[in-house]
Scaffold this motif. Structure first.
Motif, PDB file in Angstrom:
ATOM      1  N   LYS A  54      22.078 -12.131  65.083  1.00 54.84           N
ATOM      2  CA  LYS A  54      21.053 -13.167  65.319  1.00 54.84           C
ATOM      3  C   LYS A  54      20.031 -12.759  66.299  1.00 54.84           C
ATOM      4  CE  LYS A  54      24.906 -16.891  65.228  1.00 54.84           C
ATOM      5  NZ  LYS A  54      25.406 -17.873  66.029  1.00 54.84           N
ATOM      6  N   GLY A  55      20.099 -12.217  67.045  1.00 56.39           N
ATOM      7  CA  GLY A  55      18.917 -11.675  68.129  1.00 56.39           C
ATOM      8  C   GLY A  55      18.056 -11.014  67.182  1.00 56.39           C
ATOM      9  N   LEU A  56      18.619  -9.930  66.513  1.00 56.29           N
ATOM     10  CA  LEU A  56      17.806  -8.977  65.568  1.00 56.29           C
ATOM     11  C   LEU A  56      16.930 -10.066  64.491  1.00 56.29           C
ATOM     12  CD1 LEU A  56      16.872  -6.335  64.847  1.00 56.29           C
ATOM     13  CD2 LEU A  56      19.074  -6.094  63.603  1.00 56.29           C
ATOM     14  N   ASP A  57      17.743 -10.850  63.836  1.00 51.98           N
ATOM     15  CA  ASP A  57      16.740 -11.652  62.913  1.00 51.98           C
ATOM     16  C   ASP A  57      15.806 -12.330  63.360  1.00 51.98           C
ATOM     17  OD1 ASP A  57      18.913 -10.516  61.022  1.00 51.98           O
ATOM     18  OD2 ASP A  57      19.854 -12.489  60.984  1.00 51.98           O
ATOM     19  N   GLN A  58      16.002 -12.937  64.632  1.00 56.10           N
ATOM     20  CA  GLN A  58      14.877 -13.494  65.192  1.00 56.10           C
ATOM     21  C   GLN A  58      13.857 -12.832  65.586  1.00 56.10           C
ATOM     22  OE1 GLN A  58      16.231 -15.778  68.722  1.00 56.10           O
ATOM     23  NE2 GLN A  58      14.189 -16.784  69.161  1.00 56.10           N
ATOM     24  N   SER A  59      14.327 -11.613  66.019  1.00 58.84           N
ATOM     25  CA  SER A  59      13.023 -10.622  66.366  1.00 58.84           C
ATOM     26  C   SER A  59      12.333 -10.248  65.097  1.00 58.84           C
ATOM     27  CB  SER A  59      13.521  -9.388  67.309  1.00 58.84           C
ATOM     28  OG  SER A  59      12.591  -8.598  67.230  1.00 58.84           O
ATOM     29  N   LEU A  60      13.109  -9.710  64.169  1.00 59.62           N
ATOM     30  CA  LEU A  60      12.406  -9.415  62.732  1.00 59.62           C
ATOM     31  C   LEU A  60      11.672 -10.631  62.196  1.00 59.62           C
ATOM     32  CD1 LEU A  60      15.318  -7.377  61.083  1.00 59.62           C
ATOM     33  CD2 LEU A  60      12.894  -6.707  62.175  1.00 59.62           C
ATOM     34  N   THR A  61      12.103 -11.827  62.199  1.00 60.52           N
ATOM     35  CA  THR A  61      11.234 -12.736  61.688  1.00 60.52           C
ATOM     36  C   THR A  61       9.973 -13.193  62.608  1.00 60.52           C
ATOM     37  OG1 THR A  61      13.362 -13.952  61.125  1.00 60.52           O
ATOM     38  CG2 THR A  61      11.298 -15.500  61.233  1.00 60.52           C
ATOM     39  N   GLN A  62       9.979 -12.946  63.854  1.00 59.79           N
ATOM     40  CA  GLN A  62       8.519 -13.058  64.656  1.00 59.79           C
ATOM     41  C   GLN A  62       7.873 -12.032  64.521  1.00 59.79           C
ATOM     42  OE1 GLN A  62      10.041 -13.244  68.754  1.00 59.79           O
ATOM     43  NE2 GLN A  62      10.649 -15.228  68.542  1.00 59.79           N
ATOM     44  N   SER A  63       8.457 -10.808  64.008  1.00 61.93           N
ATOM     45  CA  SER A  63       7.540  -9.440  63.614  1.00 61.93           C
ATOM     46  C   SER A  63       6.980  -9.645  62.274  1.00 61.93           C
ATOM     47  CB  SER A  63       8.431  -8.294  63.681  1.00 61.93           C
ATOM     48  OG  SER A  63       8.927  -8.102  65.032  1.00 61.93           O
ATOM     49  N   VAL A  64       7.566 -10.190  61.455  1.00 52.56           N
ATOM     50  CA  VAL A  64       7.048 -10.066  60.024  1.00 52.56           C
ATOM     51  C   VAL A  64       5.858 -11.118  59.937  1.00 52.56           C
ATOM     52  CG1 VAL A  64       8.505 -11.648  58.939  1.00 52.56           C
ATOM     53  CG2 VAL A  64       7.681  -9.926  57.671  1.00 52.56           C
ATOM     54  N   ARG A  65       6.195 -12.457  60.779  1.00 53.67           N
ATOM     55  CA  ARG A  65       5.131 -13.325  60.688  1.00 53.67           C
ATOM     56  C   ARG A  65       3.894 -12.928  61.533  1.00 53.67           C
ATOM     57  NH1 ARG A  65       6.765 -18.344  59.121  1.00 53.67           N
ATOM     58  NH2 ARG A  65       8.882 -19.099  59.081  1.00 53.67           N
ATOM     59  N   SER A  66       4.126 -12.075  62.569  1.00 52.89           N
ATOM     60  CA  SER A  66       2.868 -11.714  63.449  1.00 52.89           C
ATOM     61  C   SER A  66       2.110 -10.574  62.442  1.00 52.89           C
ATOM     62  CB  SER A  66       3.529 -11.056  64.555  1.00 52.89           C
ATOM     63  OG  SER A  66       4.006 -11.772  65.436  1.00 52.89           O
ATOM     64  N   LEU A  67       2.851  -9.762  61.830  1.00 51.49           N
ATOM     65  CA  LEU A  67       1.840  -8.925  60.871  1.00 51.49           C
ATOM     66  C   LEU A  67       1.582  -9.562  59.884  1.00 51.49           C
ATOM     67  CD1 LEU A  67       1.660  -5.849  60.197  1.00 51.49           C
ATOM     68  CD2 LEU A  67       3.746  -5.752  58.989  1.00 51.49           C
ATOM     69  N   ALA A  68       2.107 -10.451  59.057  1.00 57.75           N
ATOM     70  CA  ALA A  68       1.507 -11.194  58.254  1.00 57.75           C
ATOM     71  C   ALA A  68       0.287 -11.948  58.765  1.00 57.75           C
ATOM     72  CB  ALA A  68       2.208 -12.508  57.685  1.00 57.75           C
ATOM     73  N   ARG A  69      -0.157 -12.396  59.952  1.00 58.91           N
ATOM     74  CA  ARG A  69      -1.221 -13.089  60.498  1.00 58.91           C
ATOM     75  C   ARG A  69      -2.346 -12.057  60.611  1.00 58.91           C
ATOM     76  NH1 ARG A  69       2.545 -16.106  63.398  1.00 58.91           N
ATOM     77  NH2 ARG A  69       2.481 -14.729  65.175  1.00 58.91           N
ATOM     78  N   GLN A  70      -1.758 -10.644  60.793  1.00 56.69           N
ATOM     79  CA  GLN A  70      -2.844  -9.417  60.945  1.00 56.69           C
ATOM     80  C   GLN A  70      -3.386  -9.100  59.445  1.00 56.69           C
ATOM     81  OE1 GLN A  70      -3.612  -8.731  63.969  1.00 56.69           O
ATOM     82  NE2 GLN A  70      -2.028 -10.129  64.571  1.00 56.69           N
ATOM     83  N   VAL A  71      -3.106  -9.902  58.325  1.00 60.99           N
ATOM     84  CA  VAL A  71      -3.645  -9.638  57.167  1.00 60.99           C
ATOM     85  C   VAL A  71      -4.485 -10.755  56.697  1.00 60.99           C
ATOM     86  CG1 VAL A  71      -3.235  -9.226  54.737  1.00 60.99           C
ATOM     87  CG2 VAL A  71      -1.653  -8.098  56.319  1.00 60.99           C
ATOM     88  N   LYS A  72      -5.631 -10.670  56.691  1.00 59.99           N
ATOM     89  CA  LYS A  72      -6.734 -11.601  56.479  1.00 59.99           C
ATOM     90  C   LYS A  72      -7.697 -11.541  55.181  1.00 59.99           C
ATOM     91  CE  LYS A  72      -7.456 -11.758  61.454  1.00 59.99           C
ATOM     92  NZ  LYS A  72      -8.214 -11.986  62.691  1.00 59.99           N
ATOM     93  N   PRO A  73      -7.572 -12.570  54.455  1.00 58.68           N
ATOM     94  CA  PRO A  73      -8.261 -12.454  53.241  1.00 58.68           C
ATOM     95  C   PRO A  73      -9.760 -12.425  53.371  1.00 58.68           C
ATOM     96  CG  PRO A  73      -7.170 -14.521  53.440  1.00 58.68           C
ATOM     97  CD  PRO A  73      -6.729 -14.060  54.468  1.00 58.68           C
ATOM     98  N   ILE A  74     -10.424 -11.799  52.675  1.00 57.32           N
ATOM     99  CA  ILE A  74     -11.921 -11.876  52.781  1.00 57.32           C
ATOM    100  C   ILE A  74     -12.540 -11.674  51.105  1.00 57.32           C
ATOM    101  CG2 ILE A  74     -14.101 -10.745  53.322  1.00 57.32           C
ATOM    102  CD1 ILE A  74     -12.469  -9.261  55.406  1.00 57.32           C
TER     103      ILE A  74
END
Length: 478
Positions: A54-74
């Motif tokens: 459960k802790g790992l899933d929560q950490s990975l979920t936050q990480s994948v959302r953070s990484l997705a926010r670093q990708v910006k469409p131009i």
């Protein structure tokens, strides 16, 4: 082999098979502890692993959302704002390695680790919702969080897939360490509890050891003298041991009673056979020395009488010994049995000049044993025909009084005094010196009545005569 030796042999034979009581108790008390320890360890491992997941899933979920926010469409392209320093921080721990992959469209590599596989068949990602699954990368188990998002203009939409994976090695190692730290104290407590259980069992079995010692001492003493079989005393013992000691005491009482009956039978037989055998030997010696033929016939007649008395005495003694054993009762028609015995004795009654008759119930069912009741009635008739005298009347009667069946044999002979009736059912007591009796017939009747759960009594009749009454239990359906 004596009863004590047989019981000792059986005990010794049974002791050589199987585990001792102490070992069986230890086994059945410690085995559940071991099973609970193993099951508890497995459950603890599974619970700890689930919390880590459960802790790992929560950490990975936050990480994948953070990484997705670093990708910006131009426009129709993408700007990935992910510095090299951030990549180094993510991948710096080789044991707890974190991998990522950015692809657009999904499956077309843009950035990260090309070896990260997509979702397994059957798992379809939902736009904007993280998808979690396990994969193997280079032979190592990893947990992957996958997120797909849409970007671009509405006329030409694009899809972006971001994956972040983390090794499960550290998670599994921490889980094992946690479970080991939990089970080690429990193992020590289990060992301490085992020691306490062993001590408790040893202390609890002390009364059985004392009982064994008493029985062993009684067995050694009984080899010298059977009368030393005294009851077992267990003043300080658990209730179960008291019950066992009580059962053993009942067995000892039965053994003493049986041995006493055997001893009494042997003493009675030796005492009563001594006189007729001595007379038999004496008359035989006189007959051998008798020259006169007529006197020899008289001597031989006395020899025959002594032999007949001895045979009758032996038969009565054997009958008495047989009647002292337990009998199996069953329903039978007492009235029919008495009429049958009366018919069998009618020829002897006619030859003795006695009027033998029956009156009473036509049918009356009792709990009894036909052979023993026939023998008791035969002994009563034998005494009545022998001592009532010629010209007397002997009547057999069967009736019911409340919950008892009464079998009566009465005659109008000379009867007995009050003092004589008090000794009537004693062994080897005789009220008359008439030949033919040995003083056991009515004692056998009393024994048979006792074995049937009934009683026997004698009453005087007016003006003279005697009535012997045998009380028996009615059959349940009577």
């Amino acid at each position: 082999m004596s009863p004590q030796a047989a019981l000792a042999g059986q005990g010794a034979g049974s002791a050589g098979h199987g585990l001792s009581l102490k070992r069986q108790l230890l086994f059945w008390l410690l085995l559940p502890q071991l099973v609970l320890w193993l099951v508890g360890g497995a459950l603890a491992y599974r619970i700890a692993l689930s919390y880590f997941e459960k802790g790992l899933d929560q950490s990975l979920t936050q990480s994948v959302r953070s990484l997705a926010r670093q990708v910006k469409p131009i426009g129709s392209g993408l700007l990935i704002d992910f510095p090299r320093a951030a990549q180094d921080i993510i991948e710096q721990d080789p044991q707890d390695r974190v991998s990522y992959l950015v692809s657009s469209p999904p499956g077309s590599f843009l950035l990260g680790n090309r070896q990260l596989p997509g979702p397994p068949p059957g798992l379809a990602p939902t736009t904007g919702e993280p998808l979690l699954y396990n994969v193997l990368v280079d032979g190592k188990a990893m947990r992957v969080a996958l997120l797909e998002v849409n970007y671009g203009e509405t006329t030409s939409p694009q899809r972006l897939r971001v994956q972040v994976a983390k090794s499960l090695a550290v998670q599994q190692r921490l889980t094992r360490e946690l479970v080991a730290d939990m089970l080690a104290p429990l193992l020590l407590l289990g060992a301490l509890l085992s020691v306490l259980v062993y001590g408790g069992i040893s202390r609890g079995l002390l009364p059985l050891k004392r009982l064994q010692a008493q029985l062993g001492q009684m067995g050694r003493q009984s080899e010298q003298n059977v009368s030393t079989l005294l009851p077992i005393e267990m003043t300080q013992a658990p209730q179960e041991v008291h019950a066992l000691a009580g059962a053993v005491n009942q067995l000892l009482v039965a053994v003493r009673r049986s041995l006493g009956q055997e001893k009494r039978f042997l003493n009675d037989a030796a005492h009563q056979l001594r006189t007729p055998l001595a007379g038999l030997i004496s008359q035989t010696e006189l007959a051998l020395a008798e020259p006169d033929h007529q006197a020899l016939r008289e001597r031989l007649s006395k020899v025959l009488a002594c032999a007949q008395r001895s045979a009758h005495l032996v038969q009565q003694l054997l009958s008495l010994a047989r009647n002292e054993t337990e009998v199996r009762l069953q329903p039978l028609d007492l009235a029919a049995l008495v009429r049958e015995v009366a018919r069998d004795w009618t020829p002897r009654a006619l030859s003795a000049g006695v009027d033998l008759g029956y009156e009473g119930a036509q049918s009356l069912w009792v709990q009894g044993q036909a052979m023993l009741l026939r023998e008791a009635l035969s002994n009563l008739l034998d005494n009545a025909l022998l001592y009532a005298g010629q010209g007397s009347v002997v009547t057999l009667r069967v009736s019911q009084l409340q919950q008892q069946a009464l079998l009566e044999v009465e005659d109008n002979g000379p009867g007995l005094s009050d003092i004589e009736r008090a000794h009537l059912f004693e062994r080897f007591w005789r009220a008359s010196e008439l030949p033919g009796g040995c003083g056991l017939g009515l004692a056998i009747v009393a024994e048979i009545a006792q074995r049937h759960g009934g009683s026997v009594s004698a009453q005087a009749l007016e003006p003279h005569g005697l009535r012997v009454r045998l009380s028996l239990m009615l059959a349940p359906h009577a």
